[in-house]
Write an enzyme that holds these catalytic residues in place. Structure first.
Site, PDB file in Angstrom:
ATOM      1  N   LYS A 116       0.830  -1.206   0.000  1.00  0.00           N
ATOM      2  CA  LYS A 116       0.000   0.000   0.000  1.00  0.00           C
ATOM      3  C   LYS A 116       0.865   1.258   0.000  1.00  0.00           C
ATOM      4  O   LYS A 116       0.455   2.288  -0.534  1.00  0.00           O
ATOM      5  CB  LYS A 116      -0.919   0.020   1.222  1.00  0.00           C
ATOM      6  CG  LYS A 116      -2.027  -1.031   1.193  1.00  0.00           C
ATOM      7  CD  LYS A 116      -2.974  -0.817   2.368  1.00  0.00           C
ATOM      8  CE  LYS A 116      -3.712  -2.065   2.794  1.00  0.00           C
ATOM      9  NZ  LYS A 116      -4.793  -2.494   1.934  1.00  0.00           N
ATOM     10  N   GLU A 200      -2.374   7.177   8.156  1.00  0.00           N
ATOM     11  CA  GLU A 200      -3.306   7.945   7.326  1.00  0.00           C
ATOM     12  C   GLU A 200      -4.210   8.763   8.209  1.00  0.00           C
ATOM     13  O   GLU A 200      -4.547   8.359   9.322  1.00  0.00           O
ATOM     14  CB  GLU A 200      -4.193   6.995   6.496  1.00  0.00           C
ATOM     15  CG  GLU A 200      -3.531   6.497   5.250  1.00  0.00           C
ATOM     16  CD  GLU A 200      -4.438   5.600   4.415  1.00  0.00           C
ATOM     17  OE1 GLU A 200      -5.618   5.408   4.756  1.00  0.00           O
ATOM     18  OE2 GLU A 200      -3.927   5.090   3.407  1.00  0.00           O
ATOM     19  N   HIS A 235     -14.136  -3.662   8.474  1.00  0.00           N
ATOM     20  CA  HIS A 235     -13.511  -3.377   7.183  1.00  0.00           C
ATOM     21  C   HIS A 235     -13.742  -4.467   6.146  1.00  0.00           C
ATOM     22  O   HIS A 235     -13.059  -4.532   5.134  1.00  0.00           O
ATOM     23  CB  HIS A 235     -12.003  -3.107   7.337  1.00  0.00           C
ATOM     24  CG  HIS A 235     -11.702  -2.083   8.386  1.00  0.00           C
ATOM     25  ND1 HIS A 235     -12.186  -0.808   8.333  1.00  0.00           N
ATOM     26  CD2 HIS A 235     -10.985  -2.153   9.534  1.00  0.00           C
ATOM     27  CE1 HIS A 235     -11.776  -0.131   9.389  1.00  0.00           C
ATOM     28  NE2 HIS A 235     -11.057  -0.918  10.143  1.00  0.00           N
ATOM     29  N   ARG A 292      -7.434  -7.811  -9.588  1.00  0.00           N
ATOM     30  CA  ARG A 292      -8.134  -9.076  -9.869  1.00  0.00           C
ATOM     31  C   ARG A 292      -9.613  -8.779 -10.022  1.00  0.00           C
ATOM     32  O   ARG A 292     -10.041  -7.647  -9.837  1.00  0.00           O
ATOM     33  CB  ARG A 292      -7.953 -10.013  -8.675  1.00  0.00           C
ATOM     34  CG  ARG A 292      -8.394  -9.328  -7.386  1.00  0.00           C
ATOM     35  CD  ARG A 292      -8.488 -10.242  -6.206  1.00  0.00           C
ATOM     36  NE  ARG A 292      -8.442  -9.513  -4.953  1.00  0.00           N
ATOM     37  CZ  ARG A 292      -9.449  -8.882  -4.386  1.00  0.00           C
ATOM     38  NH1 ARG A 292     -10.625  -8.877  -4.987  1.00  0.00           N
ATOM     39  NH2 ARG A 292      -9.316  -8.243  -3.243  1.00  0.00           N
TER      40      ARG A 292
END
Ligand code: ADP
Length: 450
Positions: A116, A200, A235, A292
């Site tokens: 990430k 973040e 999540h 994907r």
């Protein structure tokens, strides 16, 4: 031309891919573990080959054995589905080396999105908006802490190697920082063998809106619009829908163009999903790109009338994009509810057992059930406990929601505890009906959902 396709997966997605292959006149090969000898995907395929014992690391994750099987049976291409080897760059490479087409992007694109933090660096350069934060190499506690202090709390600590919501911790104030960092690192190390962290800004009321993109080998790209996947538990997505309620045409095309730019920045080929957080003021931020086919791709199929697996196959054969942007459009509204063997009253603990009764709603133009099991099958501890994806379509959101509620009422499963009633309560919730979608939806409406 792909004449014979091996599906390196199991369950509903293996069955889903086989259906399209069959329609296109492509022969299919299933792979199976000891636990799946009698599984539906094996029965549906033209041929099948055993790849190992029940635990996936000894069977469905054995890339070498799967490629060996592909060569033995003269297979032209491998479809990896989602999960398992689908985002494994080494596997994509090994396919290429063995002259088997990997139905997915080049290994280099998978690698670029594998971390990430690396992904954010690439997207920053490409001018794709990011969630404000720190994604650098310096992983010293003081550096991470200083970044958090500077952007202001709450922040989200996120594992660079993360997936499935693991290795993430919210930090609401400075004094929670150290404990949260230790916990996030511990979980990341245990799950991914890597504890590199991103910091973040934690957005408190965002929506999760993702864009379906396709690129061909010439580098042309189109977007097949968006999906709203805000309704999540820890999540993990629970109910998805397309299009995203309240989306304006202007925002749709801005996000779509940003997603194509993201894909082109990594020389993408095939189907991909660019995930964004969307704030109430219309700002959107890149989170990650999944390289994907997604679990929730059927909602996109129902609103566009396109078969995404067929697109994947055509592009993998080297053909240009099946359609241009201007010829793609949205019709109606679709929902997907993920039916799981799990116990909502016991912290959603995965449930196991024999499906003594499995009675899905009648499928028609409005109702689609993607599943990999039949009555009498075992839901075992070895694999993801998803039983089916219930997908509905109608002319507009209100009618589609009625269809979803009706289909959930008509879904009967015995022998294994499921989340059907929980899904019904979510779909029947007034705030859901009013499309007040935020990623904290389930937390926020706890009291009416159980
Ligand atoms: P994973 O790869 O583990 O699924 P993601 O980065 O895709 O992790 O994030 C999963 C979910 O976590 C998102 O859909 C969203 O609900 C939440 N999330 C991620 N980043 C943020 C953020 N900066 N602020 C608020 N919520 C976030």
């Amino acid at each position: 031309m792909i004449r014979k396709l091996l599906i390196a997966n199991r369950g509903e997605i293996a069955c889903r891919v086989i259906k399209t292959a069959r329609r296109l006149g492509i022969a299919t090969v299933a792979v199976y573990s000891d636990a799946d000898v009698n599984a539906l995907h094996v029965k549906m395929a033209d041929e099948s080959i055993h790849v190992g014992p029940a635990p996936s690391k000894n069977s469905y994750l054995q890339g070498d054995r799967i490629i060996e099987a592909a060569k033995k049976l003269n297979v032209d291409a491998i479809h990896p589905g989602y999960g398992f080897l689908s985002e494994n760059a080494a596997f994509a490479n090994a396919c290429a080396k063995n002259n088997v087409i990997f139905i997915g992007p080049p290994a280099s694109s998978i690698e670029a999105m594998g971390s990430k933090s690396a992904a954010k660096t690439i997207m920053e350069k490409a001018g794709v908006p990011l969630v404000p934060g720190y994604h650098g190499d310096d992983q010293a506690r003081d550096t991470l802490k200083a970044a958090a202090d500077k952007m202001g709390y709450p922040v989200l600590l996120k594992a660079a190697a993360g997936g499935g919501g693991k290795g993430m911790r919210q930090v609401w104030s400075e004094d929670e920082f150290d404990e949260a960092l230790a916990a996030a690192k511990r979980e990341a190390m245990a799950s991914f063998g890597d504890d590199i962290m991103l910091v973040e800004k934690y957005l408190t009321q965002p929506r999760h809106v993702e864009i379906q993109v396709f690129c061909d080998s010439k580098g042309d790209g189109v977007y097949l619009f968006e999906r709203d996947c805000s309704v999540q538990r820890r999540h993990q997505k629970v109910i998805e829908e397309a299009p995203a309620p309240g989306m304006t045409e202007a925002l749709r095309s801005t996000m779509g163009e940003a997603a194509i730019k993201a894909a082109q920045a990594i020389d993408y080929v095939g189907a991909g999903t660019v995930e964004f957080l969307l704030d109430a003021d219309g700002s959107f931020y890149f989170m990650e790109m999944n390289t994907r086919l997604q679990v929730e791709h059927p909602v996109t199929e129902l609103i566009t009338g396109e078969d995404l697996v067929e697109w994947q196959i055509r592009i993998a054969e080297g053909n240009p994009l099946p359609k241009e942007q201007s010829t793609l459009s949205i019709r109606g509204h679709a929902f997907e509810a993920r039916i799981y063997a799990e116990d909502p009253d016991n912290d959603f603990l995965p449930a196991t057992g024999t499906l003594s009764l499995l009675q899905p709603p009648q499928e028609d133009t409005h109702v689609r059930v993607d599943t990999g099991v039949v009555e009498g099958d075992e839901v075992s501890v070895y694999y993801d406990p998803m039983i089916a994806k219930l997908v509905v379509w109608s002319e507009n959101r209100d009618i589609a929601l009625e269809r979803l509620l009706k289909a959930l009422r008509e879904y009967h499963i015995d022998g294994v505890t499921t989340n059907i009633e929980f899904l019904y309560n979510v779909a029947a919730n007034k705030a859901f009906r009013d499309a007040e979608l935020v990623t904290t939806f389930i937390e926020k409406h706890q009291d009416s959902l159980f």
